[in-house]
Every structure is written in C-alpha cells, then in structure tokens.
Design a protein around this motif. Sequence first.
Motif, mmCIF file in Angstrom:
data_model
loop_
_atom_site.group_PDB
_atom_site.id
_atom_site.type_symbol
_atom_site.label_atom_id
_atom_site.label_comp_id
_atom_site.label_asym_id
_atom_site.label_seq_id
_atom_site.Cartn_x
_atom_site.Cartn_y
_atom_site.Cartn_z
ATOM 1 N N UNK A 115 -19.097 53.195 -135.147
ATOM 2 C CA UNK A 115 -18.437 53.917 -134.056
ATOM 3 C C UNK A 115 -19.124 53.653 -132.728
ATOM 4 N N UNK A 116 -20.432 53.442 -132.761
ATOM 5 C CA UNK A 116 -21.154 53.210 -131.518
ATOM 6 C C UNK A 116 -20.709 51.926 -130.837
ATOM 7 N N UNK A 117 -20.590 50.866 -131.635
ATOM 8 C CA UNK A 117 -20.185 49.587 -131.047
ATOM 9 C C UNK A 117 -18.725 49.617 -130.620
ATOM 10 N N UNK A 118 -17.876 50.282 -131.394
ATOM 11 C CA UNK A 118 -16.470 50.404 -131.005
ATOM 12 C C UNK A 118 -16.356 51.136 -129.674
ATOM 13 N N UNK A 119 -17.118 52.222 -129.518
ATOM 14 C CA UNK A 119 -17.031 53.021 -128.300
ATOM 15 C C UNK A 119 -17.627 52.284 -127.107
ATOM 16 N N UNK A 120 -18.701 51.546 -127.311
ATOM 17 C CA UNK A 120 -19.279 50.769 -126.219
ATOM 18 C C UNK A 120 -18.265 49.749 -125.705
ATOM 19 N N UNK A 121 -17.653 49.021 -126.620
ATOM 20 C CA UNK A 121 -16.703 47.990 -126.207
ATOM 21 C C UNK A 121 -15.450 48.604 -125.583
ATOM 22 N N UNK A 122 -15.005 49.733 -126.114
ATOM 23 C CA UNK A 122 -13.866 50.425 -125.520
ATOM 24 C C UNK A 122 -14.185 50.875 -124.098
ATOM 25 N N UNK A 123 -15.408 51.331 -123.887
ATOM 26 C CA UNK A 123 -15.831 51.742 -122.549
ATOM 27 C C UNK A 123 -15.853 50.555 -121.592
ATOM 28 N N UNK A 295 -21.867 54.729 -118.200
ATOM 29 C CA UNK A 295 -23.239 54.205 -118.283
ATOM 30 C C UNK A 295 -24.083 55.079 -119.210
ATOM 31 N N UNK A 296 -23.943 56.396 -119.059
ATOM 32 C CA UNK A 296 -24.679 57.304 -119.930
ATOM 33 C C UNK A 296 -24.316 57.123 -121.387
ATOM 34 N N UNK A 297 -23.032 56.872 -121.645
ATOM 35 C CA UNK A 297 -22.591 56.661 -123.015
ATOM 36 C C UNK A 297 -23.268 55.449 -123.634
ATOM 37 N N UNK A 298 -23.317 54.353 -122.904
ATOM 38 C CA UNK A 298 -23.908 53.127 -123.445
ATOM 39 C C UNK A 298 -25.371 53.353 -123.803
#
Length: 483
Positions: A115-123, A295-298
């Motif tokens: 989920x972390x990588x999916x969310x980073x790329x979505x961001x 940025x904070x999310x990443x």
Amino acid sequence: MPDQPAVPTSTQYPTTQKLGLLTMTAMVVGGMVGAGVFSLPARFGQETGVAGALIAWAIAGTGMLMLAFVFQILAIRKPELDSGVYAYAKSGFGEYLGFFSAFGYWASSCVGNVTYWVLIMSTLSALFPELGDGNTVLAIALSTVGIWAFYWLIKRGTKDAAALNQIVTVAKVVPILVFIVLALFYLDVGVFMDNWSGENYDSLFEQVKGTMLVTVFVFIGVEGASVYSRHAKRREDVGRATVLGFLMVFSIFASVTVVSYGILPAEEMAELRQPSMAGVLEAAVGDWGKAFISIGLIVSVLGAYLAWTLMAAEVLFVAAEDDDMPRFLKSISDVDVPVPALLMTTALIQVMLVVTAFSDDAFNLALNLTSALTLIPYLLAAAYALKLAITRETYDASPAGWRRELTIAFIATAYTAFLLWAAGPKYLLVSMIIYAPASLLFVKARSEQGRRWFDARELLILAFSVITAAIGIVALATGRISL
C-alpha cells in the motif's frame, strides 16, 4: 525427538545492538503512522458521518488499547518469549497455530507494505500522470527500484535502520499535526453539523461496522515493540513503548478524521482521490496544502515501510530459530540482520506489488487484505493472555493485577473476534488462499527435524484452511467475490 517439543524459553541472539524506550516507541509510532492516516477522510466519508466516526473511534480506541495492554501484560508475564505475536500463539495453542500466526503476521506486513508504494506513486501522479493510481507498469517499475533499495539499506544493519526510523518518525508526524491545526483553524461549524448525523448512510450500526477494517489497518503496528523485543535494553520498555506509542497515535488518527468533517461535506470527502488528506487540506488552504501533505505522505510511508520490513523479517527469523520455519531462514549476518528472512520478505512484497496491476482498486484491496490477515495473529495473542488469566499461569507466583488483566484480555479477545466478523467472509476466504499454501513451509521444517508432519489436531486445522481456501478460489473464479 518428541513430536511436540516444549516452546523454547530462550535463544542466544547477538546483543551488540540494543534499543531504548525512545527508539522502541518510535518503532511503534513509525509502524502505525503510515499510509492509513492519509486515507482516513475518504474512507470515513464513504461510510459514516461525525456521530458514527466518534463511536467508531471510541470502539476502536478501547479495543486497541486493550490489545496494547495485552502486549504489555505478556511482555511482563512471559519475558522469555521473543517476537511477541508469533511466540504467544505458539506458547498458548501449539506449534501449528503458532506457525500460522507467524506466517499471517509476516504476510500481512508484506501486503501492507505494498500500500505504501501504491500510495506514493498515486501521489506523484499529480506531477506524472503516467503513474495513474499507483499500479501502472511505470509505477510498478519505479516501486520495484525502491523496494530493493530498502533491502540494501536494512541489510547494512538493524542499528542504522532503527536510528533512521526514529528520525523519520519525527519528520512524518509534523505535517500531520500541521494538518490538524490548519483544519481546526478553517473548520466550518455549519459543514461540521451537516455531517453530524450521516442521514445518507445506512443505520448507525452499519456505519460503524463499515469503518472497522480501516481502523484495524491504521493501528497495525501497535505490537511493534513486542515483535522487536529481543533488542530491548530493558524488558519493561517493551510494554511502556507499546502503550505510549498507541496513545500518541490514537489521538492523531481520531483528530485527523473529526476535523476533516468541518472542511468538506462527507459526500465530497468520499469522492476524494487518495491520499484524501491532501484533498481536504487543498479545499481549506489551496494548492499548497495538497503539495505539503503529499510531501509529508512520502516521508511517512517510507518510514513506515522501513519499520514494517524490519518487523516482518524478524518474525520469520525467530520462527526459524524455534524450528517452525525452514532452517535457511535462521541465518543471520554479522551485523545482526536475518538476511534470508529479509530477502523472502522483499520478494513477497515484490510479488504482491505485481498483483496490484490486476486490481481496479489496488490501495483498498491491499488495505483490507492486510487488516484481515492481521486479525488472526491478534486474536491468538489476546486469547493467550486470556488463557493465562483463566488458568492463573504465572499468577500464583505474582497474583497482583489478576482481575484487571483478566478483564483486559477478555475485552481484547472479544474485540478482535468482532473485527473478524465485521470484516465479512470475503476477506477471510481470500486470507485463507494465502494461509493454506504456507503449510508447505511447516512441512519442510518438520521434515528437516525428522518429525511427523501433523498430529490429529493439526490435521483438523489444515483441513479447515484448505477447505476455506478452496471455497475462496471457487468464489473468485465464479465472480461471487472479486478483488
């Protein structure tokens, strides 16, 4: 050799890298504060209004606090058991369920890391549309580079990785706190009150039930200090770090959810693209708010990925040390890193990342599946604490707190059982598709020891897992359930 050897009471580990209370608390916070908090506004907006959200957080907070207390109790009552979630299940209910707990916890960690990588790329797709929702070919390729870069970092040593996690934990909490403050400043009382009742949703009970999996997901990691307990300078710090970390994170998660209802109508929150926290702040302060949260999310999810990869490899390693996983997983480097376990962890993350390419909603699939996989290990740990209290094991020599600890263990067990029911049959069936084939690892471990593969009770458990996995496969194939 006996068919059911006693659970090992101690194992000789390298002791050159020990972690204090502050670092272990950071491990707990770092494990919990990840992708989930940034998804809360939309997930809650899809299910409930303010009243339902408050009830949901009260239930989740109470249940998870009891679970945090369970890990604190077990750390004190059973100090000889390392890698808590796995060791508690094994000590309480036998090797096979202990194996299932270890494997399920490990698998949930790997799926959660996807989920972390999916969310980073979505961001990042706001700047690079080719990344789509985080599961395009380009997104998967870039995520793959990141996955193996972290493998190299962790392979260098747990001390460096844990120290980095402590720094990243501080860095990622700051933007979330800024979000809460700004949302409070821009909060529209009228919008907040319009969102109060959730009139456009199902009954209040169904609203609360609908939030249960996401609350499980955001609190996964509460056991972080317990899982990494063999590195603690003082055993009592394991329980202290667990409760302290939980209370800090609970206040943050509940605040993020509630203040968001004062910025946008719930229906609009429900339609926000993930990370929905960025959309909420954008509505409040403009485009810079979206960029700030992104940025904070990443930073946040990279820190959580680090913490979870450490814990996942640790569980495999300790299970192998106790002869419940194949021998190749017990190898450890001269810098105290279980490299084969780390490699196997990274490989499963890679495989599950590729699977997301075939899902219409990769993030929510991984989130819900992670929660479902984690519930069985949590239930077994809570049930073990309840078993200790009922049988009074350890309480004859140290009876203080028996009634309080019995109550805590009962509530924690009931709560996790309720969560399994609330998750529904879909994710239980999909979880068993993952659980059932894992028994091959158990068979290999038993074969290496020259032991019988399964006793009569274990055969019943195996049959249940295989049958439910088969039902899940048929349900997927016929379209009765879908990913």
